[in-house]
Design a protein around this motif. Structure first.
Motif, PDB file in Angstrom:
ATOM      1  N   ARG A 109       0.993  -1.051  -0.321  1.00 12.79           N
ATOM      2  CA  ARG A 109       0.267  -0.301   0.253  1.00 12.79           C
ATOM      3  C   ARG A 109       0.888   1.168   0.830  1.00 12.79           C
ATOM      4  O   ARG A 109       0.021   2.474   0.471  1.00 12.79           O
ATOM      5  N   LEU A 110       2.443   1.343  -0.430  1.00 14.12           N
ATOM      6  CA  LEU A 110       2.964   2.174  -0.126  1.00 14.12           C
ATOM      7  C   LEU A 110       2.633   2.984  -1.500  1.00 14.12           C
ATOM      8  O   LEU A 110       2.330   2.254  -2.638  1.00 14.12           O
ATOM      9  N   PRO A 111       3.300   4.328  -0.927  1.00 17.09           N
ATOM     10  CA  PRO A 111       3.325   4.507  -2.706  1.00 17.09           C
ATOM     11  C   PRO A 111       5.064   4.591  -3.523  1.00 17.09           C
ATOM     12  O   PRO A 111       5.580   4.131  -2.913  1.00 17.09           O
ATOM     13  N   ASP A 112       4.816   4.208  -5.061  1.00 18.92           N
ATOM     14  CA  ASP A 112       6.025   4.051  -5.625  1.00 18.92           C
ATOM     15  C   ASP A 112       6.710   5.064  -5.484  1.00 18.92           C
ATOM     16  O   ASP A 112       5.507   6.657  -5.280  1.00 18.92           O
ATOM     17  N   VAL A 113       8.061   5.880  -5.850  1.00 19.53           N
ATOM     18  CA  VAL A 113       8.729   6.367  -5.632  1.00 19.53           C
ATOM     19  C   VAL A 113       9.647   6.413  -6.814  1.00 19.53           C
ATOM     20  O   VAL A 113      11.404   7.662  -6.264  1.00 19.53           O
ATOM     21  N   GLU A 114       9.650   6.336  -7.053  1.00 19.96           N
ATOM     22  CA  GLU A 114      10.718   5.398  -7.847  1.00 19.96           C
ATOM     23  C   GLU A 114      10.933   6.526  -9.485  1.00 19.96           C
ATOM     24  O   GLU A 114      12.031   6.871 -10.091  1.00 19.96           O
ATOM     25  N   ASP A 115       9.535   6.776  -9.627  1.00 24.60           N
ATOM     26  CA  ASP A 115       9.695   7.964 -10.595  1.00 24.60           C
ATOM     27  C   ASP A 115       9.744   9.322 -10.198  1.00 24.60           C
ATOM     28  O   ASP A 115       9.121   9.653  -9.197  1.00 24.60           O
TER      29      ASP A 115
END
Length: 440
Positions: free
Chosen positions: A434-440
């Motif tokens: 449920r964590l947000p994606d942080v790669e972009d």
């Protein structure tokens, strides 16, 4: 060979292993620093490889526990070494970070921390050779506290230096290569210990092992000092303790970070279950030294084989790595509980325990690489130092609370503890998803 040719050669190797083509990817770091990325990349890999091998050769769960027992230190002191080593390096970080934030260049904090770790481990070797009983036990505890505080310095500084010198989408792979190389060296160390099983391994042998481990931190400090780090943001000169408590408000105000800390807390199950796999093997197979060597080799192979793949996956989705690794940990724990409870022919098999420890090593490698990459990518600027410090401080408190989990052995079975921790891992996989994606 001049510096320009060295940089050019390192750049070609870096581009090849990271699949760089026309232009080097330099997200969120200045363009003038980008040209030093290959040099910094390999210096960090080498220094991390050296310190990770040193950690294995001075592991409190194995080498230090055996050493304290050998010098007849009291049992109650032996029970403190794992919580002190792990949580002692985390709890002070929220205060340490206040001072580190004021430094525009922070690689020297890591160098000092590495040298302090050298002094601490070498000191433990000296104590083992010259002291016995309660006096030896207390001296080792004091040196271990120093070691833990020094690890705290390195932990806070390393995340920030990594974020300032290595671009996004390349950090996870770097960590993967370092873990892989150190894993190969760990295998060699495990084979050496098995080879020494039939020879006289007195206190002098273990003293030499500790001195060798200590020397690795000196070499790592020398390598790390060569990193090209640009001056970064600095904080004001306020009171460190006040700043520390104010910084805890991040947990209240920053929802993505708060959820990450919750997930990381639940994912501790991959680390906390490891010693109980060893206990199960001892209960079923005995306490011969070669068994310890097999576990060391299994863990080394796991890191060597899996870390590069986890690292590459973490550059695409670090939270996805956390989820997959947590699921593996939990499924393995449930399987081990079932085997111990209902499958006697596997329960008595000598290969079963090193094999399961190998799988656990793969999963734990994924958890560590995933959460380390996630927190560096989640933050930016000075927030990175704050995130690492607050996260590690909270985890340090949780480790102290769970440090007494071994007392549960007298109440429930060892395999029962593994099962309970597996349920925490399942919860960690769910919260991580449920964590947000942080790669972009």
């Amino acid at each position: 060979m001049d510096k320009a040719r060295i940089y050019n050669r390192l750049g070609k190797i870096y581009d090849r292993i990271n699949n760089e083509e026309d232009a080097r990817v330099c997200k969120d770091i200045p363009d003038d620093v980008c040209r030093y990325t290959p040099l910094n990349y390999f210096l960090i890999i080498i220094s991390n490889t050296l310190t990770q091998l040193g950690d294995v050769l001075s592991n409190p769960k194995t080498v230090l526990a055996w050493l304290m027992n050998y010098v007849n230190a009291p049992i109650f002191l032996i029970s403190f070494i794992v919580p002190i080593r792990e949580s002692g390096s985390m709890l002070p970080q929220i205060v340490i970070a206040s001072y580190i934030r004021r430094m525009p260049v922070r690689k020297w904090v890591w160098v000092v921390g590495s040298l302090l770790q050298f002094v601490s481990i070498a000191g433990i070797g000296i104590v083992a050779l010259h002291f016995e009983g309660e006096k030896a036990g207390w001296l080792i505890i004091l040196l271990l506290i120093t070691f833990s505080l020094a690890r705290g310095l390195c932990s806070v500084a390393s995340k920030d230096v990594l974020g300032k010198t290595i671009p996004k989408t390349r950090r996870g792979r770097l960590k993967g290569y370092a873990s892989s190389f150190s894993g190969v060296l760990v295998i060699v160390a495990g084979l050496f210990m098995i080879f020494k099983t039939n020879s006289d391994t007195g206190i002098e042998f273990y003293g030499i092992v500790l001195f060798f481990a200590a020397s690795l931190w000196v070499l790592a400090a020398a390598v790390y000092s060569g990193i090209k780090e640009y001056s970064g943001e600095t904080a004001g000169g306020g009171n460190a303790l006040k700043e520390a408590f104010d910084r805890l408000n991040i947990l209240k105000k920053d929802k993505p970070f708060r959820n990450f800390v919750i997930s990381r807390s639940l994912l501790l199950s991959s680390a906390l279950t490891a010693p109980f796999y060893v206990v199960l093997a001892q209960n079923q197979l005995g306490t011969d030294i070669y068994i310890l060597g097999l576990f060391i080799i299994a863990n080394g192979i796991a890191s060597s084989v899996s870390a590069p793949f986890w690292g590459k996956m973490a550059d695409t989705s670090s939270k996805g790595v956390m989820v997959k690794a947590a699921i593996i940990t939990s499924a393995l724990g449930i399987l081990v509980f079932a085997v111990i409870s209902w499958v006697p022919f596997l329960r008595e098999s000598s290969w079963f325990y090193p094999f399961t420890f190998f799988i656990l090593g793969i999963a734990h490698s994924g958890v560590r690489l995933g959460r380390k990459t996630y927190i560096v990518d989640l933050a930016g600027g000075n927030k990175r130092t704050d995130y690492v410090a607050v996260s590690n401080t909270v985890i340090g408190v949780i480790l102290l609370i769970t440090g007494g989990i071994s007392a549960l052995v007298s109440l429930i079975s060892v395999e029962g503890i593994i099962l309970v921790l597996s349920f925490f891992g399942i919860a960690g996989a769910w919260t991580s998803s449920r964590l947000p994606d942080v790669e972009d």
